[in-house]
Design an enzyme around this catalytic site. Sequence first.
Site, short mmCIF file in Angstrom:
data_model
loop_
_atom_site.label_atom_id
_atom_site.label_comp_id
_atom_site.label_asym_id
_atom_site.label_seq_id
_atom_site.Cartn_x
_atom_site.Cartn_y
_atom_site.Cartn_z
N CYS A 134 0.86 -1.19 0.00
CA CYS A 134 0.00 0.00 0.00
C CYS A 134 0.89 1.24 0.00
CB CYS A 134 -0.87 0.01 1.25
SG CYS A 134 -1.83 -1.47 1.45
N ARG A 172 1.36 1.58 -6.09
CA ARG A 172 1.54 0.60 -5.00
C ARG A 172 0.22 -0.05 -4.60
NH1 ARG A 172 6.32 1.18 -2.20
NH2 ARG A 172 5.38 0.19 -0.39
N TRP A 176 -3.71 -1.68 -1.33
CA TRP A 176 -3.68 -2.90 -2.12
C TRP A 176 -4.13 -3.99 -1.16
CZ3 TRP A 176 -3.34 -4.00 -7.12
CH2 TRP A 176 -3.18 -5.33 -7.51
N ASN A 190 0.70 -0.35 6.14
CA ASN A 190 1.10 -1.15 4.99
C ASN A 190 1.82 -2.37 5.54
OD1 ASN A 190 2.03 -2.16 2.54
ND2 ASN A 190 3.85 -0.87 2.53
N GLY A 191 1.40 -3.57 5.14
CA GLY A 191 2.08 -4.79 5.61
C GLY A 191 1.05 -5.85 5.98
N GLU A 199 8.39 -20.78 -20.07
CA GLU A 199 8.26 -19.44 -19.48
C GLU A 199 9.38 -18.53 -19.95
OE1 GLU A 199 6.09 -17.80 -18.17
OE2 GLU A 199 7.12 -16.14 -17.20
N LYS A 220 8.76 -15.02 -21.96
CA LYS A 220 9.33 -13.72 -21.51
C LYS A 220 10.04 -13.05 -22.67
CE LYS A 220 7.57 -12.87 -18.34
NZ LYS A 220 6.56 -13.84 -18.28
N GLU A 273 7.57 -11.97 -25.61
CA GLU A 273 6.54 -10.95 -25.34
C GLU A 273 7.12 -9.57 -25.10
OE1 GLU A 273 4.08 -11.12 -21.82
OE2 GLU A 273 5.57 -12.31 -20.77
N HIS A 279 12.71 -35.35 -32.17
CA HIS A 279 11.44 -35.57 -32.90
C HIS A 279 11.08 -34.39 -33.78
CE1 HIS A 279 10.89 -39.15 -30.45
NE2 HIS A 279 11.30 -38.42 -29.43
N LYS A 329 -2.11 -6.02 -19.65
CA LYS A 329 -1.74 -6.69 -18.39
C LYS A 329 -2.77 -7.76 -18.02
CE LYS A 329 0.60 -7.67 -14.81
NZ LYS A 329 1.78 -8.53 -15.03
C1 AGP Z 1 2.80 -13.17 -18.84
O1 AGP Z 1 4.03 -12.47 -18.82
C2 AGP Z 1 1.76 -12.49 -19.70
N1 AGP Z 1 1.58 -11.16 -19.32
C3 AGP Z 1 0.48 -13.31 -19.82
O2 AGP Z 1 0.81 -14.56 -20.37
C4 AGP Z 1 -0.29 -13.59 -18.50
O3 AGP Z 1 0.44 -14.48 -17.70
C5 AGP Z 1 -1.64 -14.20 -18.87
O4 AGP Z 1 -2.36 -13.26 -19.62
C6 AGP Z 1 -2.46 -14.62 -17.64
O5 AGP Z 1 -2.77 -13.51 -16.87
P1 AGP Z 1 -3.40 -13.73 -15.41
O6 AGP Z 1 -2.38 -14.47 -14.61
O7 AGP Z 1 -3.66 -12.36 -14.90
O8 AGP Z 1 -4.64 -14.53 -15.56
#
Ligand code: AGP
Length: 609
Positions: free
Chosen positions: A2, A27, A74, A100-101, A482, A486, A489, A505, A604
């Site tokens: 927060c 935050r 938050w 906050n905490g 993953e 990263k 994206e 394969h 996001k």
């Molecule tokens: C991950 O870096 C991406 N931003 C994306 O794959 C994300 O993980 C996915 O959209 C799922 O989002 P969520 O965890 O908020 O459901």
Amino acid sequence: MCGIVGYIGKRNSVDVILNGLRKLEYRGYDSSGIAVIVDKKLHVRKKVGRLYNLRSDILKDPITANIGLGHTRWATHGKPSKKNAHPHMDSTKSIVIVHNGIIENYIKLRNELLKCGQEFESETDSEVIVHLIKRNYKNSLFHAVQETLSEIKGSYAFGLLCKYEPNKMVFARQDAPLVIGIGKGENFVASDVTALLPYTRNMVFLEDGDIAEITAEKVIIKDIGNNIKNREIKSIQWNAAQAEKDGYRHFMLKEIFEQPRTIEETFRSRIYPNEGRIYIEEIGFKDEDIKNISSIHVVACGTSYHAGLVSKFLFENFTGIPTEVGIASEFRYGNSILNEKKMVIIISQSGETADTLAALKLAKSKNCRTLALCNVVGSSVSREAERIIYTHCGPEIGVASTKAFTSQLTILYMLAFDWANKRGNLPKEKLKEYLNELWEIPLKIGEFLKNIELLQDIAKVFVNKRDFLYLGRHVNYPIALEGALKLKEISYIHAEGYAAGEMKHGPIALIDKSMPIVAIAVKGRVYEKMISNIEEAKSRGGIIIALASEYDEEIVTKSDYIIYVPKVNEFMSPLVTVVPLQLLAYYIAVLLGCNVDQPRNLAKSVTVE
Ligand code: AGP
């Protein structure tokens, strides 16, 4: 996480606080509030939602004062609502707090206070503190705080006002940041320097155990034993934008470096290694529920899906429960066998991903038990699931998920260990061993993060490559996926994560010197197999970037570049192997001049199908 702001001096504290909270909204932004003292009376205003709502409320009905506290929330305990918004007052409305905490023992303290007839306005852990302080208050707020700190456990940065002492603020800090801005005839306090830079560059950073009494003219810092603490005044040269990122260039980099703390915040007050105990207070499943689970189906998208893939290895290895993992957009249109004996675990940082939410609703419609792992209190997923566990890692601003991922994994380890123990598959001594191993992870990641120059150098070597292959096996196959995600994206470079055993394969046909291969080859049951895959790739001209366990010498002759990661139990290794892959992607993207925090075409939270 927060945001807190405090002010005392000649200005209108309301303006200082609102401006400061705006700088701290990153935050947390579930709700916000302000408390001031006017004519020895406490006045509190608070609103749900973004700070704009509070500002509008105050514009309609202005208030001015020379002392005040503000908070932007938050949520960690208690959903976003007006009654859960800070500030919180004691019942006599003579003392007010912003916090906050996480207070680890708040349930016990709350129950003790309830037994004494104390009533509560909110569901928060924070409100417990202000009632304790009022109970300990004689004629000094500072002394009441010193007495109260011996009763509470957890992380806190809190600020207090008391109408009987209208010319001072008192703050205390433990495992959550607080900084004092030193002015002339005025003083400021905030969760970070962002809120204070418009007024002063002279800052005093409180340290754990510090209690500060602040008037317009003076700052006194002592500890719980009344020992004076002389803290240095530091001059901050950051601009406001840099300060919002704590001096990091991007939120993503800041969030990568937050991971030691956010992993700790996620297991704080939930694991007790020496007792061999796990206590996830909010989960609430009975031991019988756990014993009756016939199978688990983990459902998520993107990075959260990769966390789910790791969990398959954990649940099946430790609990013996058959575990499937599905991509939400496939699950919701698929034909999975769903019934009341199936535990569906939903993973979502935002709690608003459309496909994941739809998958949750489908599982519920089939009477499955549903458990959600989420980072946003009060989100759609958190309200829909039967049970919810929060990741406590604070707002994740960078679109590329990093700290949320390792927090999700942390919860999945806790669940696998807890359920294995409850089902008689993990004896207490082994449970203690694994919990101690988990306890050490933040320290090990923190050590790793001190030496990352090699990653910056490797990024420079490969910045212009157009294709990458990420290889992993067993629990690190999802980390290969993953790491590739990263990179693609945020740098827009094509990257594929692959099960290393699948090379022969098909993908091995791709290999030549133009396509770097990132191979996750930490010590464990599949190490030798990974070495074979590396040798196969190298013999065909591949350039190898290997992730290896520290002190591994065998791999030196097999790879072109070696990134050593802390040696941990192989099942725990995803928590450490993912970090260099996050950083490699970050540094390549920065070298390419990409918009790291807001990559093109991405959001996001994908709230549409
Ligand atoms: C991950 O870096 C991406 N931003 C994306 O794959 C994300 O993980 C996915 O959209 C799922 O989002 P969520 O965890 O908020 O459901």
